[in-house]
Design a protein around this motif. Sequence first.
Motif, mmCIF file in Angstrom:
data_model
loop_
_atom_site.group_PDB
_atom_site.id
_atom_site.type_symbol
_atom_site.label_atom_id
_atom_site.label_comp_id
_atom_site.label_asym_id
_atom_site.label_seq_id
_atom_site.Cartn_x
_atom_site.Cartn_y
_atom_site.Cartn_z
ATOM 1 N N TRP A 162 0.857 -1.193 0.000
ATOM 2 C CA TRP A 162 0.000 0.000 0.000
ATOM 3 C C TRP A 162 0.888 1.236 0.000
ATOM 4 N N TYR A 163 1.019 1.824 -1.174
ATOM 5 C CA TYR A 163 1.801 3.043 -1.338
ATOM 6 C C TYR A 163 0.847 4.208 -1.595
ATOM 7 N N LYS A 164 0.874 5.195 -0.730
ATOM 8 C CA LYS A 164 -0.004 6.347 -0.880
ATOM 9 C C LYS A 164 0.811 7.610 -0.666
ATOM 10 N N ALA A 165 0.646 8.537 -1.604
ATOM 11 C CA ALA A 165 1.460 9.751 -1.561
ATOM 12 C C ALA A 165 1.188 10.587 -0.320
ATOM 13 N N ASP A 166 -0.014 10.467 0.242
ATOM 14 C CA ASP A 166 -0.316 11.275 1.426
ATOM 15 C C ASP A 166 0.333 10.732 2.699
ATOM 16 N N SER A 167 1.077 9.638 2.585
ATOM 17 C CA SER A 167 1.846 9.156 3.735
ATOM 18 C C SER A 167 3.253 9.748 3.755
ATOM 19 N N LEU A 168 3.629 10.431 2.675
ATOM 20 C CA LEU A 168 4.957 11.031 2.603
ATOM 21 C C LEU A 168 4.994 12.342 3.382
ATOM 22 N N VAL A 169 6.068 12.566 4.103
ATOM 23 C CA VAL A 169 6.246 13.811 4.856
ATOM 24 C C VAL A 169 7.390 14.569 4.191
ATOM 25 N N LEU A 170 7.027 15.376 3.184
ATOM 26 C CA LEU A 170 8.017 16.060 2.368
ATOM 27 C C LEU A 170 7.533 17.467 2.030
ATOM 28 N N SER A 171 8.451 18.302 1.618
ATOM 29 C CA SER A 171 8.102 19.627 1.116
ATOM 30 C C SER A 171 7.694 19.505 -0.348
ATOM 31 N N ASN A 172 6.813 20.377 -0.789
ATOM 32 C CA ASN A 172 6.400 20.363 -2.181
ATOM 33 C C ASN A 172 7.616 20.511 -3.095
ATOM 34 N N GLY A 173 7.705 19.637 -4.113
ATOM 35 C CA GLY A 173 8.824 19.674 -5.042
ATOM 36 C C GLY A 173 10.024 18.848 -4.628
ATOM 37 N N ALA A 174 9.968 18.223 -3.452
ATOM 38 C CA ALA A 174 11.090 17.413 -2.977
ATOM 39 C C ALA A 174 11.191 16.109 -3.765
ATOM 40 N N THR A 175 12.401 15.573 -3.875
ATOM 41 C CA THR A 175 12.617 14.278 -4.509
ATOM 42 C C THR A 175 12.194 13.160 -3.570
ATOM 43 N N VAL A 176 11.430 12.210 -4.096
ATOM 44 C CA VAL A 176 10.951 11.088 -3.282
ATOM 45 C C VAL A 176 12.014 10.000 -3.308
ATOM 46 N N THR A 177 12.892 10.009 -2.322
ATOM 47 C CA THR A 177 13.968 9.021 -2.244
ATOM 48 C C THR A 177 13.538 7.776 -1.473
ATOM 49 N N SER A 178 12.405 7.864 -0.764
ATOM 50 C CA SER A 178 11.902 6.732 0.014
ATOM 51 C C SER A 178 10.384 6.836 0.096
ATOM 52 N N TRP A 179 9.706 5.740 -0.244
ATOM 53 C CA TRP A 179 8.240 5.725 -0.219
ATOM 54 C C TRP A 179 7.799 4.552 0.640
ATOM 55 N N PRO A 180 7.286 4.812 1.852
ATOM 56 C CA PRO A 180 6.942 3.718 2.777
ATOM 57 C C PRO A 180 5.761 2.892 2.295
ATOM 58 N N ASP A 181 5.823 1.628 2.635
ATOM 59 C CA ASP A 181 4.732 0.691 2.377
ATOM 60 C C ASP A 181 3.855 0.662 3.622
ATOM 61 N N ASN A 182 2.568 0.977 3.449
ATOM 62 C CA ASN A 182 1.652 1.022 4.585
ATOM 63 C C ASN A 182 0.970 -0.315 4.858
ATOM 64 N N SER A 183 1.439 -1.374 4.208
ATOM 65 C CA SER A 183 0.957 -2.721 4.515
ATOM 66 C C SER A 183 1.855 -3.342 5.577
ATOM 67 N N PRO A 184 1.452 -4.486 6.131
ATOM 68 C CA PRO A 184 2.305 -5.138 7.139
ATOM 69 C C PRO A 184 3.657 -5.598 6.608
ATOM 70 N N ASN A 185 3.842 -5.664 5.274
ATOM 71 C CA ASN A 185 5.098 -6.161 4.716
ATOM 72 C C ASN A 185 6.229 -5.152 4.766
ATOM 73 N N ASN A 186 5.892 -3.866 4.886
ATOM 74 C CA ASN A 186 6.916 -2.825 5.035
ATOM 75 C C ASN A 186 7.972 -2.854 3.925
ATOM 76 N N ASN A 187 7.519 -3.005 2.680
ATOM 77 C CA ASN A 187 8.433 -2.981 1.542
ATOM 78 C C ASN A 187 8.640 -1.535 1.071
ATOM 79 N N THR A 188 9.443 -0.789 1.815
ATOM 80 C CA THR A 188 9.696 0.607 1.476
ATOM 81 C C THR A 188 10.428 0.707 0.143
#
Length: 267
Positions: free
Chosen positions: A47-73
């Motif tokens: 479960w990858y959802k952009a609203d789980s990211l804590v970033l400034s607008n325009g920032a590079t997404v270097t890590s996108w957390p998985d919101n499922s129990p598998n934690n496949n970031t």
Amino acid sequence: MGIKITTNPALPLVDSPFKLRGEGGCLAIKASPTIIVPSSLSGLVAWYKADSLVLSNGATVTSWPDNSPNNNTLNSSGGTPTYNSADALLGGKPSVTYDGSDWNYKSYPTGLPVGSSAHTTYVVGYWDGTSGNHQMFAWGDNVYLGCRLGVGVGTLGIIFESAGMGSKPRTVSPNTPFIFSFPYAAGANYTAAKTYLNGVEETGEYPGAPGVPNIINPVTEITIGYPPTAGGERWTGAVAEVIVFNTTHNTETRLGVEEYLLRKYFA
């Protein structure tokens, strides 16, 4: 007392799964599906959802957390996938944009469906109109499952490379958001599989010999913006949400998750 009917211009009425329908073009009142939050269901494996990211607008997404129990970031493998904190095309909700030279991935993720096991996938995003074929999301390797936007012909659908199987495409327009859903029953031949674009079942198929998929085991990579087998077909557009289950969702469940996504991004 009259009844006020409102529609959301973000999703074309013709493609809305929740539009009012009736005989002879007349409107018919139809109750909305029950909203189902993905985390309330069993079998959530990604479960990858952009609203789980804590970033400034325009920032590079270097890590996108998985919101499922598998934690496949997911990590960033190249380029600059970019965080949009308020995407106007997605109801002002966050998204991650890709320009065809960047992607996010994880090597050897755990818990994803393999072989011809059951799964259901939901994807929210849009294509920016760049010509060519562009892969949005995939897991596997030389044998993979991908949500493919064939922008050369403006169609979106599932591709099972392992079975020589194409998609059941529907036309999409540039910068027009969509909710894509694919419930797959374990062991099913592709001719029995159904895909949905904005709640409407897709029809037609790309050329290919329909068969039963065989997603590689172990899965060597999960990617957004870059498919494991088609390095030149990177995504151009935005991705707001990707959800994968290891179960086959029936119509009621699918509509409930679609309603959750519809209200989240287009209410």
